[in-house]
Design a protein around this motif. Structure first.
Motif, short mmCIF file in Angstrom:
data_model
loop_
_atom_site.label_atom_id
_atom_site.label_comp_id
_atom_site.label_asym_id
_atom_site.label_seq_id
_atom_site.Cartn_x
_atom_site.Cartn_y
_atom_site.Cartn_z
N ARG A 136 0.84 -1.20 0.00
CA ARG A 136 0.00 0.00 0.00
C ARG A 136 0.87 1.24 0.00
O ARG A 136 2.04 1.19 0.39
CB ARG A 136 -0.93 0.04 1.21
N LEU A 137 0.27 2.35 -0.43
CA LEU A 137 0.95 3.64 -0.40
C LEU A 137 -0.11 4.71 -0.18
O LEU A 137 -1.11 4.77 -0.90
CB LEU A 137 1.69 3.90 -1.72
N GLY A 138 0.12 5.55 0.82
CA GLY A 138 -0.82 6.64 1.13
C GLY A 138 -0.25 7.98 0.69
O GLY A 138 0.86 8.35 1.06
N ILE A 139 -1.03 8.70 -0.11
CA ILE A 139 -0.60 9.99 -0.67
C ILE A 139 -1.61 11.07 -0.27
O ILE A 139 -2.82 10.90 -0.48
CB ILE A 139 -0.49 9.92 -2.20
N ALA A 140 -1.12 12.16 0.27
CA ALA A 140 -1.95 13.35 0.47
C ALA A 140 -1.76 14.26 -0.73
O ALA A 140 -0.63 14.62 -1.07
CB ALA A 140 -1.56 14.08 1.75
N VAL A 141 -2.84 14.61 -1.40
CA VAL A 141 -2.79 15.43 -2.60
C VAL A 141 -3.26 16.84 -2.23
O VAL A 141 -4.40 17.03 -1.78
CB VAL A 141 -3.68 14.84 -3.72
N ALA A 142 -2.37 17.82 -2.42
CA ALA A 142 -2.64 19.19 -1.96
C ALA A 142 -2.36 20.19 -3.07
O ALA A 142 -1.62 19.90 -4.02
CB ALA A 142 -1.78 19.51 -0.74
N LEU A 442 -4.37 7.46 -13.74
CA LEU A 442 -4.98 8.05 -12.55
C LEU A 442 -4.37 9.44 -12.42
O LEU A 442 -3.26 9.62 -11.91
CB LEU A 442 -4.70 7.20 -11.31
N VAL A 443 -5.09 10.43 -12.94
CA VAL A 443 -4.58 11.81 -13.02
C VAL A 443 -4.93 12.55 -11.73
O VAL A 443 -6.10 12.58 -11.32
CB VAL A 443 -5.17 12.53 -14.24
N LEU A 444 -3.93 13.14 -11.12
CA LEU A 444 -4.10 13.89 -9.88
C LEU A 444 -3.89 15.36 -10.20
O LEU A 444 -2.84 15.76 -10.72
CB LEU A 444 -3.09 13.42 -8.83
N PHE A 451 -12.90 20.19 -5.27
CA PHE A 451 -12.77 18.74 -5.38
C PHE A 451 -13.43 18.28 -6.68
O PHE A 451 -14.48 18.80 -7.09
CB PHE A 451 -13.48 18.05 -4.21
N TRP A 452 -12.85 17.24 -7.32
CA TRP A 452 -13.40 16.68 -8.55
C TRP A 452 -13.28 15.16 -8.54
O TRP A 452 -12.31 14.60 -8.05
CB TRP A 452 -12.64 17.20 -9.78
N GLN A 453 -14.28 14.54 -9.12
CA GLN A 453 -14.24 13.10 -9.42
C GLN A 453 -14.66 12.97 -10.89
O GLN A 453 -15.83 13.09 -11.23
CB GLN A 453 -15.19 12.32 -8.51
N ASN A 454 -13.68 12.76 -11.76
CA ASN A 454 -13.91 12.82 -13.21
C ASN A 454 -13.50 11.53 -13.90
O ASN A 454 -12.62 10.81 -13.42
CB ASN A 454 -13.10 13.97 -13.82
N GLN A 455 -14.13 11.27 -15.03
CA GLN A 455 -13.69 10.22 -15.93
C GLN A 455 -13.16 10.87 -17.20
O GLN A 455 -13.66 11.92 -17.63
CB GLN A 455 -14.82 9.24 -16.24
N THR A 470 -8.10 18.05 -6.42
CA THR A 470 -8.13 18.48 -5.03
C THR A 470 -8.49 19.95 -4.91
O THR A 470 -8.20 20.76 -5.80
CB THR A 470 -6.81 18.20 -4.31
N THR A 471 -9.13 20.30 -3.82
CA THR A 471 -9.54 21.66 -3.55
C THR A 471 -8.36 22.49 -3.06
O THR A 471 -7.23 21.99 -2.93
CB THR A 471 -10.66 21.66 -2.50
N GLY A 472 -8.59 23.75 -2.76
CA GLY A 472 -7.53 24.60 -2.24
C GLY A 472 -7.29 24.37 -0.76
O GLY A 472 -8.23 24.12 0.00
N ILE A 473 -6.03 24.47 -0.36
CA ILE A 473 -5.72 24.49 1.07
C ILE A 473 -6.39 25.71 1.71
O ILE A 473 -6.99 25.63 2.78
CB ILE A 473 -4.21 24.51 1.29
#
Length: 556
Positions: A136-142, A442-444, A451-455, A470-473
């Motif tokens: 596994r790998l956990g990534i925070a996207v900011a 898997l485009v980040l 926030f977006w969830q797109n195909q 991802t949204t703004g900080i």
């Protein structure tokens, strides 16, 4: 980005107020601290590979040159030391310290600190990338951390998130504006004005702005807790740059090339990133991060090395005259062949990286991407929508709203700064990925403050994967001026009227937690309750899963 109008499961470990950036570090205080001592800007690490990582700090000293010591250990008390060495710095690099530590073991957690003139920095935590099997790998996207707009509460959340291994910051790490610019009024109200108190233009200006952001206690906590993989977007230099200029650079502000060079120099000084490899320029910053046999992360450079000048609607008023004119505008102007986003060198690197990833059999191919990729047409507003949004003729921006509504009626993109403004380049990108055997991207994505969830699909309808935005900080969302209800209405219209957009939300600030596992990826859109004070709590905005299906990706 130019703004046309303005611009549930939460882990128990995140539920409290400010605590340790990570547990077990004897040198850290109970809460993220403000600047103090010679290490007033904290420590940071970044750009890890299997056997090396960059360590960073800054010395707040009146000396013009200095030297000290660093060490890397297996334990947070720094007793089991595995590497140590000397560093030196000077005013020529703004007293920043950057060490590339090599010879480390793959897939290991390490702790590090710096020493100078009898003082010790706080202890930072980092890791190397795995080599071989990875579960596994956990990534925070900011993305989009504008200091005057509010407190970096999301950074504090990331620092304390036990599922995060790496932070991927997709750009707009800082903003170039002065007190009369974007965020200035909010900064005055919150007591968080930009320093220096002007739009930054010179090397000293950019250095001072970086120092302000690094001195923030919540930023210090995040950097100390996790290694950073950083991309720049536009505001690290100036809003909407292209190869020969920028929207937020005027002739009276001097030579654009000199300003860009200053911004890049300060970026390399103040960020935990590797120096350019021999033969590469500073603006050629891209990478391939091989995360064991689980994932490849390829990061793009979309601002300085090839981008054609952005097109603006106000420069082409005839495009809004009729549906036929709008179609011709999109075909002949926006979609003109040769309007580049990626350089030849970037495309060659992408091809090599994706082919290596496919050949290695890694199940996940991540693209670190600054700007929205999915097709996003401007919402079509019915009269009832206009009434609900409170758009009336006595509004001083009524003409802007009317033009916005006309753009929606014609089915034109919401923005022409992201990939929507470069459709030829997007199709070229998709074609290159397909040629490399990668239609499972898997485009980040950052930049949009939502926030977006797109195909994702090519122009011919070929599935290319999915996009997580991802949204703004702290930076406010597109439709923040309409209030929470109005913003939610607009977000709903975007999802209803755009086939590639499955869901979007621009009300909450926060980050994405992406946990990659062998068969699926767990996604949580993590928010904070407010950014106007340090008194906040976590908010789980949405959860979803990404599954692999028939050579591409889909949401569960």
């Amino acid at each position: 980005m130019r703004h046309p109008i303005s611009r549930r499961r939460v882990l128990a470990g995140l539920a409290g107020a400010a605590t340790l950036p990570f547990t077990g570090c004897a040198s850290n205080a109970d809460k993220p601290r403000g600047p103090e001592g010679v290490f007033a800007h904290g420590v940071a690490s970044g750009d890890p590979d299997q056997h090396s990582v960059v360590l960073w700090t800054h010395l707040s000293t009146p000396e013009s040159a200095a030297s000290g010591r660093w060490l890397v250990a297996r334990d947070p008390e720094c007793r089991d030391v595995v590497k140590r060495g000397d560093f030196s710095t000077s005013v020529a690099r703004d007293m920043t310290v950057k060490v590339l530590v090599d010879g480390l073991s793959a897939g290991q957690r390490y702790y590090y600190r710096f020493e100078y003139a009898g003082e010790q920095s706080l202890v930072g935590r980092t890791l190397t990338l795995a080599d071989g099997y990875l579960e596994r790998l956990g990534i925070a996207v900011a993305s989009c951390s504008n200091y005057p707009f509010g407190y970096f509460n999301a950074y504090e959340m990331i620092a304390r998130d036990p599922e995060v291994d790496i932070v991927l910051h997709l750009g707009d790490y800082l903003y170039e504006y002065g007190p009369d610019g974007y965020g200035g009024e909010t900064g005055k109200l919150l007591g968080r004005p930009h320093q220096p108190p002007r739009e930054i233009l010179t090397l000293d200006d950019y250095r001072e702005r970086h120092a302000q952001y690094k001195g923030d206690p919540q930023s210090r906590a995040m950097h100390a807790a996790h290694p950073l993989i950083a991309l720049w977007d536009d505001h690290e230099s100036a809003n909407n740059p292209w190869t020969d200029g920028a929207q937020n650079h005027q002739p009276e502000e001097g030579d654009w090339g000199a300003r860009r060079s200053a911004s890049l120099q300060a970026y390399y000084e103040w960020m935990p990133v590797r120096e350019p490899q021999p033969g590469m320029r500073r603006d050629q910053r891209w990478g391939h991060y091989r995360c064991g046999d689980l994932a490849s992360l390829v990061t793009l450079e979309t601002r300085h090395t090839a981008r054609a000048r952005q097109i603006e609607y106000h420069e082409h008023p005839d495009a809004l005259a009729s549906p036929e004119a709008a179609q011709a505008f999109m075909r002949d102007v926006v979609g003109a062949p040769g309007r580049r986003m990626l350089s030849d060198e970037m495309e060659a690197f992408l091809d090599t990286s994706l082919r290596e990833s496919v050949s290695a059999g890694r199940p996940w191919r991540l693209i670190g991407n600054q700007i929205p990729m999915a097709r996003t047409h401007t919402p079509r507003l019915a009269d009832s929508d206009v009434a609900a949004l409170g758009i009336t003729e006595d509004n001083p921006r009524y003409a802007d709203y009317q033009r916005f509504r006309r753009v929606g009626e014609l089915g034109l993109p919401l923005y022409l700064d992201p990939w929507d403004g470069y459709p030829w380049a997007r199709e070229r990108f998709y074609a290159g990925c397909r040629a490399a055997g990668a239609s499972d991207l898997l485009v980040l994505t950052g930049d949009s403050h939502s926030f977006w969830q797109n195909q994702l699909f090519s122009a011919e309808g070929v599935a290319m994967g999915v996009e997580l935005g991802t949204t703004g900080i702290t930076s406010p969302a597109d439709f923040a001026d309409f209030g929470p209800a109005g913003a939610a209405l607009m977000d709903g219209l975007l999802a209803q009227q755009n086939p590639e957009i499955l869901w979007t939300e621009g009300v909450t600030h926060g980050y994405i937690r992406l946990v990659l596992e062998r068969e699926a990826a767990e996604v949580e859109y993590v928010g904070v309750s407010n950014i106007a004070t340090r008194d906040f709590h976590p908010v789980s905005v949405r959860r979803t899963r990404v599954l692999r299906r028939d050579g591409t990706l889909a949401f569960a």
